[in-house]
Structures are given as structure tokens and as C-alpha cells.
Design a protein around this motif. Structure first.
Motif, PDB file in Angstrom:
ATOM      1  N   ASP A 194      68.379  11.771  -7.048  1.00  0.00           N
ATOM      2  CA  ASP A 194      67.475  10.704  -7.149  1.00  0.00           C
ATOM      3  C   ASP A 194      68.226   9.434  -6.464  1.00  0.00           C
ATOM      4  N   ARG A 195      67.419   8.942  -5.353  1.00  0.00           N
ATOM      5  CA  ARG A 195      68.033   7.901  -4.622  1.00  0.00           C
ATOM      6  C   ARG A 195      68.175   6.410  -5.319  1.00  0.00           C
ATOM      7  N   LYS A 196      67.515   6.386  -6.575  1.00  0.00           N
ATOM      8  CA  LYS A 196      67.408   5.257  -7.374  1.00  0.00           C
ATOM      9  C   LYS A 196      68.867   5.382  -8.125  1.00  0.00           C
ATOM     10  N   ASP A 197      69.208   6.566  -8.193  1.00  0.00           N
ATOM     11  CA  ASP A 197      70.345   6.731  -9.100  1.00  0.00           C
ATOM     12  C   ASP A 197      71.642   6.535  -8.381  1.00  0.00           C
ATOM     13  N   LEU A 198      71.611   6.902  -6.871  1.00  0.00           N
ATOM     14  CA  LEU A 198      72.572   6.659  -5.798  1.00  0.00           C
ATOM     15  C   LEU A 198      72.677   5.189  -5.751  1.00  0.00           C
ATOM     16  N   LEU A 199      71.550   4.450  -5.708  1.00  0.00           N
ATOM     17  CA  LEU A 199      71.632   2.800  -5.289  1.00  0.00           C
ATOM     18  C   LEU A 199      72.300   2.360  -6.732  1.00  0.00           C
ATOM     19  N   SER A 200      72.263   2.832  -7.765  1.00  0.00           N
ATOM     20  CA  SER A 200      72.762   2.269  -8.887  1.00  0.00           C
ATOM     21  C   SER A 200      74.347   1.950  -8.788  1.00  0.00           C
ATOM     22  N   VAL A 201      75.182   2.256  -7.763  1.00  0.00           N
ATOM     23  CA  VAL A 201      76.204   1.959  -7.371  1.00  0.00           C
ATOM     24  C   VAL A 201      76.383   0.319  -6.908  1.00  0.00           C
ATOM     25  N   CYS A 202      75.082   0.091  -6.543  1.00  0.00           N
ATOM     26  CA  CYS A 202      75.152  -1.439  -6.090  1.00  0.00           C
ATOM     27  C   CYS A 202      75.536  -2.331  -7.270  1.00  0.00           C
ATOM     28  N   LYS A 203      75.200  -1.745  -8.454  1.00  0.00           N
ATOM     29  CA  LYS A 203      75.342  -2.819  -9.536  1.00  0.00           C
ATOM     30  C   LYS A 203      76.991  -2.925 -10.064  1.00  0.00           C
ATOM     31  N   ILE A 204      77.804  -2.191  -9.438  1.00  0.00           N
ATOM     32  CA  ILE A 204      79.217  -2.174 -10.012  1.00  0.00           C
ATOM     33  C   ILE A 204      80.047  -3.275  -9.290  1.00  0.00           C
TER      34      ILE A 204
END
Length: 392
Positions: A194-204
Motif C-alpha cells: 500500500d503506497r499510503k503505508d509507504l508514505l507513512s515514513v514522511c511522518k517520521i
């Protein structure tokens, strides 16, 4: 990737490809600024040419990282990177003015945008405990390729000129491409990510912090040690040979410090010590360079930025990736490299503009101040946090 498929022979071949890739990318660098100055290109436009190298990295690195994680493949991006590294110098050969170098640096930046896959492909073969040493090792061969490029350009520039040097760049890029064809990447069924899951790294937040520190480090390094410092040396009466020697001293220092960064002695002190300490060294370098009274003094100072490339950049890389799940590391690396590409794009333009409007000394003083900001930020961070590196 399955670690057991990565044999010693394959590792040697891969690291040789890394060195050839960076040889192709940097062999012309020692003389780029002075060559453009010889062509009558202004300092402001030279800054734009240097900054162009970071523009395509800024635009493409994050999408490339996201795409690499989505498809679970790195070989295709590595092949593209090696191919673009040689293609860029074709523009320098056949369109050898300021605008030609601007376009060429855009392609070089596109090639370097693929560096994400080089690093992730390699470091994925090592455990969490071995990540710092693996990162330092690939940075070592990265710097080694640059060093050999600087050596050959210094020896060959007066004999074969910039065009001959660019031909060597094309040849090295092609050799790296042929080696990339031999990379073994296991074919395995990939789960849909899921690309949304991958994009979650932007919150780190930690990832962003170290990306900004890398922005400062890379921006200052590209602007000074690899560019305008050579012009200062030329203004002091340095010959083309001394300009090449200056770059060689810097790269020998970078290779040596990258090797040191993977040793137990260096790792014992850890990033909490080395990151702020080397930022101080970078600041001192920026203060002393425009004050240098002789070529020999400037040559000695070129040892200092080697610590920035060999130790500081290695530690910032490994700290940024620490704790990132393997399936998201390319996306995280893409974000990390895209952020520091902002520094590679804006710092040369900023420095060239300030130098044209005021003086090179003024621009270097401002860079020294920015390096001290990096020192303060890293100290404040480690006062409240520790390195996340744990044994695995």
C-alpha cells in the motif's frame, strides 16, 4: 533480498561498479568551476550549473524510492543510473559551453538520483548491527571512485583537456553499466504494498531531522571543497596541477575518514560525538579558506572537508535509516536524499550570488554560520535522544 545470494565475488563486483559510477560522475569536477570561468561564465551562472546537479535529484529521488519499494526491485534503477552517468558527459563533449554543462549536470543529477537503489541494495545484505559499517563501506568505495577520477583528471587535464576527461567519464559510465547487467536480484513474488503505508515514513520526525543535517553537509561540501575553493586556489595563483592536487588531497582525506568511520574506534564514540564535532570542523574550514594567504595553506585545509564526507555523511545516513522497516527503506532513503538535494541545489546558487554581489569571503562566512546551526541542532537532539542503533 536474500543475504545468502550475495557472495564475496558479487560484493567485489558491486563495489567496483560503485567506484566506476562515481568516477564517471566526478572526474571532471576539479576543473569544472575553473573551466567555466575560463569560458567567461559568471559566478552566478556557475552557481546555477552546480545547483542543476541537485535539481533533478530533488525532483526524482523520492518518486524513485517510492517506486523501488512498490516493485521491490533495484537493479533497473542501478542500470539506469550507470547509463545516465555516461550520457551526461556526452553533453559536455558535444555542447561544451555553460548551457551545455547546465544540461549535463541535470542528467548527472538524474544519475545520482538512482543512488538510492545502490545503497539500499547493498545495505539490505547486512544486519542492523552491521548497518553503520556497511554504510561506511559503500561510502568508502563511492569516495574511492571520486579519488581515482580526481587523480586521472589532475594527470590528464593538461594533456587531454576537458574533452578528454569527459570521454573517460563516458567510458567509466559504460563499464559500470555492463557490470550492473551482472547484478543478481532474486525473482520472488512480491506482495502488493500500500503506497499510503509507504508514505507513512514522511511522518517520521527523526528522518526529517537527519535529512536536514544532510542538506547542510552536502550543500556546503559541494559548494566549497568541490567547487568554489578551487576557484579561490586559482585566484591565489595556483596552477591547474595544484587545483587537481587540492581535489586529490580532499578525496584522499575523505577515503581515509570513511575507512575510519567503519572501525571499532570510531563507532565506539558514536554519532552523538562525531556529528556535532565534525560540523564544528566544517565551520572552521569555511572560516579559514577565504582567509588563506597561500596555495600551500589552502591545500592543507582541504584535509578538513574529508571528515565531513567520510565520517559525518556516513553517520547521518545510518542514523536516518535506523529503525526504518526494510520494506520502506527505499521510500525513506528517497525522502532523505531528496531533502539533502535541496542543499546541493540552493547552496551553490546562493554562494555564487553572494560572491558576485559582495565577496567570496562573505559567502563562506555565511556557510560557516549554517554549519554551526547544524552543530547546535545535533547537540540539542542528542541531549534528549540517543542513537537508535541496537544489536541485532
Amino acid at each position: 533480498m536474500n543475504k545468502q545470494t550475495f557472495t564475496r565475488k558479487q560484493e567485489i563486483r558491486f563495489l567496483a561498479m560503485v567506484s566506476l559510477f562515481w568516477f564517471a560522475q566526478y572526474i571532471y569536477i576539479p576543473y569544472q568551476t575553473t573551466y567555466l570561468n575560463l569560458l567567461g561564465v559568471s559566478s552566478a551562472f556557475t552557481g546555477m550549473v552546480l545547483g542543476a546537479y541537485g535539481i533533478t535529484q530533488l525532483v526524482f529521488r523520492f518518486p524513485i524510492g517510492l517506486c523501488a519499494d512498490s516493485i521491490g526491485r533495484h537493479k533497473c534503477f542501478i542500470m539506469a543510473g550507470t547509463l545516465f552517468s555516461g550520457l551526461a558527459s556526452l553533453f559536455r563533449i558535444f555542447w561544451g559551453d555553460g548551457m551545455g554543462y547546465l544540461v549535463a549536470n541535470l542528467f548527472s543529477g538524474l544519475a545520482s538520483a538512482m543512488w538510492i537503489s545502490f545503497m539500499i541494495f547493498y545495505t539490505n545484505h547486512f544486519s542492523t548491527k552491521g548497518q553503520q559499517a556497511a554504510t561506511s563501506r559503500i561510502v568508502l568505495f563511492n569516495n574511492f571512485g571520486m579519488l581515482i577520477g580526481f587523480l586521472l583528471s589532475t594527470i590528464g587535464y593538461s594533456r587531454i583537456g576537458m574533452m578528454g576527461i569527459c570521454i573517460l567519464s563516458v567510458c567509466a559510465g559504460l563499464l559500470a553499466f555492463f557490470l550492473s547487467l551482472q547484478i543478481k536480484e532474486p525473482c520472488q513474488k512480491m506482495e502488493t504494498i500500500d503506497r499510503k503505508d509507504l508514505l507513512s515514513v514522511c511522518k517520521i520526525k527523526r528522518l526529517w531531522l537527519f535529512a536536514i543535517l544532510a542538506l547542510i553537509q552536502q550543500g556546503i561540501q559541494l559548494t566549497t571543497a568541490m567547487s568554489f575553493t578551487n576557484q579561490i586556489l586559482k585566484d591565489l595563483g595556483g596552477s591547474n596541477g595544484l587545483v587537481g592536487l587540492s581535489s586529490i588531497i580532499y578525496m584522499v582525506s575523505a577515503v581515509g575518514f570513511a575507512a575510519f568511520a567503519s572501525t571499532f574506534l570510531c563507532c565506539k564514540r558514536g554519532p552523538k560525538f562525531w556529528i556535532p564535532a565534525v560540523f564544528v570542523v566544517v565551520s572552521v574550514y569555511c572560516i579559514l579558506v577565504p582567509s588563506a594567504k597561500s596555495s600551500s595553506e589552502l591545500l592543507i585545509l582541504q584535509i578538513l572537508p574529508g571528515m565531513s564526507t567520510g565520517i559525518l555523511f556516513s553517520y547521518i545516513n545510518s542514523e536516518a535509516m535506523c529503525g526504518i522497516p526494510a520494506e520502506k527503506r527505499s521510500t525513506a532513503m528517497g525522502l532523505f536524499q531528496a531533502v539533502y538535494a535541496i542543499g546541493m541545489t540552493t547552496f551553490p546558487i546562493f554562494t555564487g550570488t553572494i560572491a558576485s554581489a559582495f565577496s567570496i569571503r562573505c559567502s563562506y562566512m555565511m556557510l560557516a554560520g549554517i554549519a554551526l546551526i547544524g552543530t547546535a541542532v545535533s547537540i540539542l537532539y542528542y541531549m534528549n535522544h540517543s542513537s537508535c542503533r541496537k544489536e541485532n
